[in-house]
Design a protein around this motif. Structure first.
Motif, PDB file in Angstrom:
ATOM      1  N   THR A  75       0.852  -1.196   0.000  1.00 24.60           N
ATOM      2  CA  THR A  75       0.000   0.000   0.000  1.00 24.60           C
ATOM      3  C   THR A  75       0.884   1.241   0.000  1.00 24.60           C
ATOM      4  O   THR A  75       2.059   1.217   0.421  1.00 24.60           O
ATOM      5  N   GLU A  77       0.530   3.648   1.954  1.00 26.72           N
ATOM      6  CA  GLU A  77       0.800   3.986   3.365  1.00 26.72           C
ATOM      7  C   GLU A  77       2.084   3.303   3.837  1.00 26.72           C
ATOM      8  O   GLU A  77       2.903   3.915   4.536  1.00 26.72           O
ATOM      9  N   GLU A  78       2.274   2.028   3.441  1.00 24.98           N
ATOM     10  CA  GLU A  78       3.506   1.326   3.792  1.00 24.98           C
ATOM     11  C   GLU A  78       4.714   2.027   3.181  1.00 24.98           C
ATOM     12  O   GLU A  78       5.752   2.210   3.831  1.00 24.98           O
ATOM     13  N   ASN A  80       5.005   5.184   2.203  1.00 25.73           N
ATOM     14  CA  ASN A  80       5.273   6.488   2.805  1.00 25.73           C
ATOM     15  C   ASN A  80       6.062   6.327   4.096  1.00 25.73           C
ATOM     16  O   ASN A  80       7.045   7.044   4.345  1.00 25.73           O
TER      17      ASN A  80
END
Length: 990
Positions: A75, A77-78, A80
Motif C-alpha cells: 500500500t 501507506e507502507e 510512505n
C-alpha cells in the motif's frame, strides 16, 4: 575508490527497458553499473527490503514507476512510512528518475526524481546525468559511434507491427522472461529460436508480449505474426517486406522469399525479433521460420517444436504467490486469503484467474459462494472476458475440441474417458490393463490398438490438452511408458459438459470396470494401500455408487476397509454416507449389501468417537440380522462385534465384556480356534479386559492372540503387529517396564517399516513406547516421543479424534512435570472440553481428564479448586467403574494428597489406608500403583505424627520397590526421597 564510480540501478522488471537504456548511458561515461531488479516479498517488511537495498554498491538509482511501488503488493501507506524512515535520513545514497505520469506515494518526494517522461532521448539523458552529478559534456565521436546500445524506451523500433497492447496487469514470470532472454542472447547465429510451450489459458501470448515490451528496445525490428495456419503465417510474414524497404512485386511468394533472405542476411536490420503466436502445427510452418542474426519467439501448445531446432521453454500455471498478486490487481476488493482460496480452486491458471477475478470484483458475491458456482462448471455468466485475455476459456476449448475431432477423433474419445476419472493426474494405464472383452466398439478400437492409442495421446499432448506423466524416465517412447495424464480441472469440466448422452453412458461404464479391475482385493495389506490411494479419488467421478455391478460394489467395500485401516477416516465417512444414501435408494433398505456397508461405515464413525451414533446403527443391524438370519449367522456376529466396540466407547465395559465373550464362544464353535475372525473376537475380549483394569487376564489373552496371529497370518501382518502393541501395553500396565520397552521398541521399528510413521497403529505403538521410556526414567526420549506423536496425530487424524485426545492427555501430564505448566494447563483444559463434547457426563474418560487437571491446578497453587475437582473426579470414577478399578484407586491416591494439601490429614489418611488395602487385593502388593498407595499411606500417617507405623510401612514399601523395580529406578528413588506419589489417568483404546 571504485565505489564512488558505481551506480546500482534498482528497477521493477516491468521497466527493464528503461534500466537497460539508463545503464548504457552511464557506462558510456565511464561509470560502473550494477543492475538490481527490485522485489518486495510480502512476507518481508518493506523497511527491511529498503535496508537490504542500501547494502548495494555505490549510489542507488531508483527507476520510479507505479510498478515499482505496487510490487508485493504494497500500500502507499507502507511506502510512505518506509521512505520516511529509511530513505529520508540518508538522502546521499539514493537518487531517482521517474518514468511514469501515474500517482506515486507522496513520500516519494524525498527521492527528488528527475522526470524522463514525454521528452526525447537527449533531454532525458541530460536530466539523468544532472540528477547523478555526472558531467554532461559531449562524448568524443569515437565513443558515440563505438557501439549501438539499447534504444530509448519511449522510441519505437524502426519496424514494429502486430504486437498486442501491453497488459498493465502482467504479474510475475520473472524467471521465464529471463530464461527466454538468455536462451536467445546466448544462441549461435541462426539458432536463436525459443518456443514458449504450455496449455491453453496459461498465458503464453501474454508472456511473449511482455517479452517484446521488456526487451524490445534492443531490437530494430519487432514483428508479430499469427501463426495458427500456414496460409495466414505466409501472408503476415510477407507483409513485412515493404516495412523493410524491400523492392518486390505484389505476389506473396515473392515477398516472402525477399523477407526471409533479408532477415537471414541481417540487411538492412540485423537486430530483429519475430514472434510466431499460436504456432500449434510446427510441421506446417517450420520450414518457413527465418534464420539469421535475429531472434524468433514462438508460442505453442505443441512441444514438438523441440524437434525443429528450437529451445523449448515450458510455461506452467502461476506459482501461488503470482496468482495471489495477479488476483489482487484484477480484484482489489479480495484479501490475500480470499485470493489464495480462488487460486486454489482454479489451479492457478492465468486465463481463468483473469476472467473469474474480473467478474468477482464487479459483484458482491463471496469467494466461497463463487467457488460453489464454479464447481458446477464454468459458465459464461460467471466469467468476465478482458481485453488482455480476449477469448473466454470455454470458447477456446470448444474450438480446440472441434479441431481434435477433425484430425484424430480417437483423441476426443480418450479425453472423454478421462472425464470419468478425477481431474488432475489420471491413471490411464488402468484402461490399458483392464480386460478388453465386451468393450464398446469405439473404445475397443482405441484400447486394443497400441498405435492408435499412442496417436491419440500424442495428439492431446501436441495441443497441450494433457501433460504426460511417466514413472519410467528412461524410456524413449514417452507415450508407451506413460502411466498417467494430467488434465486441468476446468478442461475436465468443459469436456464433460460437451459429451453426448450415449457416449456418457458407454464411457462411464468403461471407467467403472477399469477401476474394479484395478482392485487388488486385499485392503488390509499395507503394500497395496498405494493402489487404493490411487483408486479412491476417482470413485466419485465414475459415479460408482449408482452401479449395481457386484464387482464395483465390492470395490467400494474394499476402499472403505482401506480407509479404515490406513486412518483416512474423514474421507471414508463421507464415502460411507454417500454410499448408504445411494444404495438404500438403489437396492432397498434391507438389502444384504446395506448391512455390510453399515458395518464398514460404523467402523469409520467409531474411529472418530461417534459412539452414540454407531451404537444406534449397530443395534438396529444386530436386531434385524438376528431376526432374519439367526444368532449364529456370521453377518449378525460381525454386527454384534461392532456393537461391543460401541459399548466400550460409551464406557459400558461390563456389557461390552459379556457380549465380547459370547461372540468369542460363537466364533470358536463356528470357525474354530485359528480362524482370523475368531482371533479378532479374542483380541476384542482382551481390549475390554484392559478397560476393566484386569491387566493379568488381558496379558494372557493378548499373548495367545499374538502367537496365533504370527502362526496364521505372518509376523509383520498389521494385526500381528497390533497384537504386539497390545501385549507390550499390558506388560507396562502391570509394571513390567523393562519387558514392555523391549517388546515395544522392536514393534515400533516394524510398524514404521510396514505401515509408515503416520499410521494410527504406528502412533499407538510409539505412544506406548514413549510411556515405556517415561517409566524407565528416560524423560528426554519420552518427551520427544510424546510431542511428536501428538503433532502427527493432530495433523493426520485431527484435533478431536479419540486417539489425538489420548495423546494430548499424556502430553499434558508430561509437560506438567517436565515442561511449561501454562502450556500443560491449556492443553488439559482443551482436552477436557473436547471429551465433554464427545462423551456423556459420567464417562470414565471425562472423570480421568478432570483428575489430571486437578494436579495441574495443584501445581499452579490453586489448592481449593484442585481439591474440589479431585473429589468430583473420584466420585464420578467410582460411579463409572466401581471402587476396585485401578482408575478409581489412582483417583483416590490423588484425592488423598489433595485432602492433605488443604489441611485434612485425617480424611487423607483414611482414604489412603483403604486405597492401599484395595490395591493390594486387586493388583497385588508389588504393583506400582499399589506401591504408590502404600507410600501415600505412610506419608499420611507421618502427617498424623504416627511416625513408628509410617516408618514401618515406608520401609516395607521401599523393599518391595527395590525388589520389583530396582534400587535406582525413578519410582524407587522418588519414594526414598519421600516425594508424595501421584497418579496420571491414561485413556485406553476402545
Amino acid at each position: 575508490m571504485s565505489g564512488a564510480r558505481t551506480v546500482t540501478i534498482s528497477f521493477a522488471g516491468f521497466n527493464r527497458a528503461w534500466a537497460a537504456w539508463i545503464g548504457d548511458r552511464l557506462e558510456r561515461r565511464g561509470l560502473r553499473v550494477v543492475y538490481l531488479r527490485w522485489d518486495s516479498p510480502a512476507e518481508i517488511p518493506l523497511e527491511d527490503c529498503l535496508r537490504d537495498l542500501k547494502l548495494a554498491e555505490g549510489r542507488i538509482l531508483m527507476v520510479v514507476s507505479e510498478w515499482y511501488f505496487q510490487l508485493g503488493p504494497r500500500t502507499y501507506e507502507e511506502w510512505n512510512a518506509a521512505l520516511r524512515n529509511v530513505v529520508a535520513p540518508d538522502p546521499s545514497r539514493f537518487a531517482a528518475v521517474s518514468v511514469t505520469t501515474s500517482p506515486v506515494p507522496t513520500a516519494a518526494a524525498v527521492l527528488a526524481a528527475a522526470d524522463l517522461t514525454n521528452m526525447g532521448p537527449d533531454e532525458a539523458e541530460r536530466r539523468l546525468l544532472d540528477r547523478l552529478d555526472v558531467p554532461a559534456d559531449p562524448l568524443p565521436d569515437s565513443a558515440n559511434g563505438a557501439r549501438r546500445g539499447p534504444r530509448f524506451p519511449a522510441a519505437m523500433p524502426e519496424v514494429w507491427g502486430g504486437v498486442p497492447r501491453r497488459n498493465t496487469r502482467f504479474t510475475g514470470r520473472e524467471s521465464l522472461l529471463n530464461d527466454a532472454y538468455h536462451l536467445l542472447q546466448s544462441a549461435d547465429a541462426g539458432a536463436g529460436v525459443v518456443a514458449l510451450h504450455g496449455m491453453s489459458g496459461v498465458g503464453k501470448t501474454q508472456l511473449a508480449a511482455e517479452y517484446v515490451y521488456r526487451f524490445g528496445s534492443e531490437y530494430d525490428v519487432v514483428w508479430w505474426v499469427n501463426a495458427e495456419k500456414r496460409v495466414s503465417y505466409r501472408r503476415y510474414l510477407a507483409e513485412l517486406a515493404p516495412k523493410l524497404g524491400l523492392a518486390t512485386g505484389q505476389e506473396y511468394g515473392e515477398r516472402l522469399r525477399a523477407v526471409r533472405d533479408s532477415l537471414r542476411r541481417g540487411d538492412p536490420y540485423s537486430r530483429w525479433l519475430l514472434v510466431l503466436d499460436g504456432a500449434d502445427e510446427p510441421d506446417q510452418i517450420w520450414d518457413l521460420v527465418p534464420t539469421g542474426p535475429g531472434h524468433v519467439l514462438i508460442t505453442s501448445r505443441n512441444p514438438e517444436w523441440t524437434e525443429h531446432n528450437s529451445r523449448l521453454l515450458e510455461v506452467p500455471v502461476y506459482e501461488r504467490y503470482e496468482s495471489v498478486a495477479f488476483i489482487r490487481r484484477r480484484a482489489p476488493r479480495l484479501s490475500d486469503a480470499e485470493a489464495d482460496q480462488l487460486a486454489e480452486a482454479l489451479e492457478d491458471l492465468p486465463l481463468l484467474l483473469d476472467q473469474t477475478a474480473g467478474w468477482l470484483n464487479d459483484s458482491d458475491l463471496s469467494v466461497d459462494d463463487y467457488i460453489a458456482l464454479l464447481e458446477g462448471g464454468i459458465d459464461q455468466d460467471v466469467v468476465k472476458v478482458s481485453a488482455d485475455f480476449p477469448l473466454a476459456f470455454q470458447t477456446a476449448w470448444s474450438i480446440l475440441l472441434n479441431k481434435l475431432r477433425e484430425t484424430v477423433p480417437e483423441s476426443v474419445d480418450l479425453l472423454r474417458l478421462c472425464t470419468f476419472f478425477a481431474p488432475g493426474f489420471i491413471p490411464v494405464r488402468l484402461l490399458k490393463e483392464m480386460p478388453h472383452d465386451e468393450l464398446p466398439e469405439q473404445v475397443a478400437g482405441l484400447l486394443n490398438d497400441p498405435l492408435l492409442w499412442n496417436k491419440a495421446i500424442n495428439q492431446l499432448r501436441q495441443y497441450s490438452v494433457v501433460r504426460l506423466e511417466s514413472h519410467d524416465t528412461t524410456s524413449d517412447d514417452v507415450a508407451a511408458s506413460g502411466e498417467s495424464l494430467y488434465l486441468h480441472r476446468m478442461v475436465h469440466q468443459i469436456v464433460g459438459k460437451d459429451m453426448p448422452a450415449e457416449d456418457h453412458k458407454e464411457f462411464i461404464e468403461v471407467v467403472r470396470q477399469a477401476l474394479a479391475s484395478a482392485d487388488p482385493r486385499r485392503p488390509t495389506d499395507p503394500d497395496l494401500w498405494p493402489v487404493y490411494a490411487e483408486i479412491v479419488p476417482h470413485l466419485k467421478y465414475a459415479d460408482v455408487l449408482n452401479s449395481t455391478d457386484a464387482n464395483i460394489q465390492r470395490l467400494v467395500f474394499n476402499c472403505l476397509r482401506y480407509m479404515f485401516f490406513s486412518g483416512e477416516y474423514a474421507a471414508g465417512i463421507k464415502l460411507g454416507e454417500r454410499a448408504l444414501e445411494a444404495w438404500r435408494s438403489l437396492l432397498g433398505e434391507t438389502h444384504p449389501r446395506i448391512w455390510e456397508l453399515t458395518y464398514h461405515y460404523a467402523n469409520l464413525l467409531r474411529s472418530v468417537g461417534e459412539y452414540g451414533r454407531t451404537e444406534a446403527i449397530e443395534r438396529a443391524a444386530v436386531e434385524h440380522l438376528r431376526e432374519e438370519r439367526g444368532p449364529q449367522d456370521l453377518e449378525h456376529l460381525r454386527a454384534a462385534g461392532g456393537l461391543a466396540a460401541d459399548l466400550r466407547g460409551l464406557g459400558r465395559y461390563d456389557e461390552a465384556l459379556e457380549l465380547s465373550q459370547s461372540l468369542l464362544t460363537a466364533y470358536r464353535e463356528l470357525l474354530g480356534e485359528q480362524d482370523s475372525r475368531t482371533l479378532n473376537a479374542q483380541n476384542n475380549v482382551a481390549a475390554t479386559l484392559v478397560l476393566l483394569g484386569r491387566f493379568e487376564e488381558a496379558l494372557e489373552v493378548d499373548r495367545r492372540t499374538m502367537e496365533a496371529r504370527r502362526a496364521l497370518l505372518r509376523a509383520r501382518h498389521p494385526w500381528t503387529l497390533y497384537s504386539e502393541t497390545s501385549y507390550a501395553l499390558d506388560l507396562r500396565l502391570l509394571g513390567r517396564y523393562a519387558d514392555a520397552e523391549s517388546v515395544q521398541t522392536k514393534n515400533v521399528r516394524e510398524l514404521v517399516l510396514v505401515l509408515g510413521a503416520n499410521n494410527p497403529y504406528t502412533l499407538k505403538g510409539r505412544h506406548n513406547l514413549a510411556f515405556c521410556h517415561y517409566r524407565s526414567g528416560d524423560h528426554e526420549s519420552a518427551g520427544r516421543l510424546f510431542a511428536d506423536v501428538l503433532e502427527r496425530s493432530e495433523r493426520v487424524l485431527g484435533e478431536t479424534n479419540p486417539d489425538t485426545l489420548r495423546y494430548a492427555t499424556s502430553q499434558s501430564c508430561f509437560i506438567r512435570e517436565h515442561g511449561d505448566i501454562d502450556q500443560a494447563r491449556e492443553l488439559s483444559e482443551t482436552t477436557i472440553a473436547r471429551y465433554e463434547v464427545m462423551l456423556a457426563e459420567g464417562h470414565p474418560f471425562v472423570a480421568g481428564a478432570r483428575v489430571n487437571h486437578a494436579l495441574v491446578l495443584r501445581s499452579v497453587g490453586e489448592r481449593d479448586h484442585a481439591y474440589a475437582l479431585g473429589e468430583q473426579a473420584l466420585t464420578d470414577m467410582t460411579a463409572a467403574v466401581g471402587e476396585r478399578h485401578p482408575w478409581t484407586l489412582g483417583c483416590a491416591i490423588n484425592a488423598s494428597a489433595l485432602r492433605s494439601l488443604v489441611g485434612d490429614p485425617e480424611s487423607a489418611a483414611e482414604l489412603s489406608k483403604s486405597t492401599a488395602a484395595l490395591a493390594t487385593e486387586v493388583l497385588g502388593r508389588t504393583h506400582p500403583l499399589t506401591l504408590s498407595a502404600r507410600i501415600a499411606q505412610a506419608a499420611d500417617l507421618r502427617s498424623l505424627r504416627d511416625r513408628q507405623q509410617a516408618e514401618k510401612l515406608e520401609q516395607e514399601a521401599l523393599s518391595d520397590f527395590v525388589a520389583t523395580l530396582g534400587p535406582q529406578h525413578v519410582h524407587t528413588v522418588s519414594a526414598r526421597r519421600r516425594n508424595r506419589p501421584f497418579w496420571d489417568f491414561e485413556p485406553q483404546t476402545v
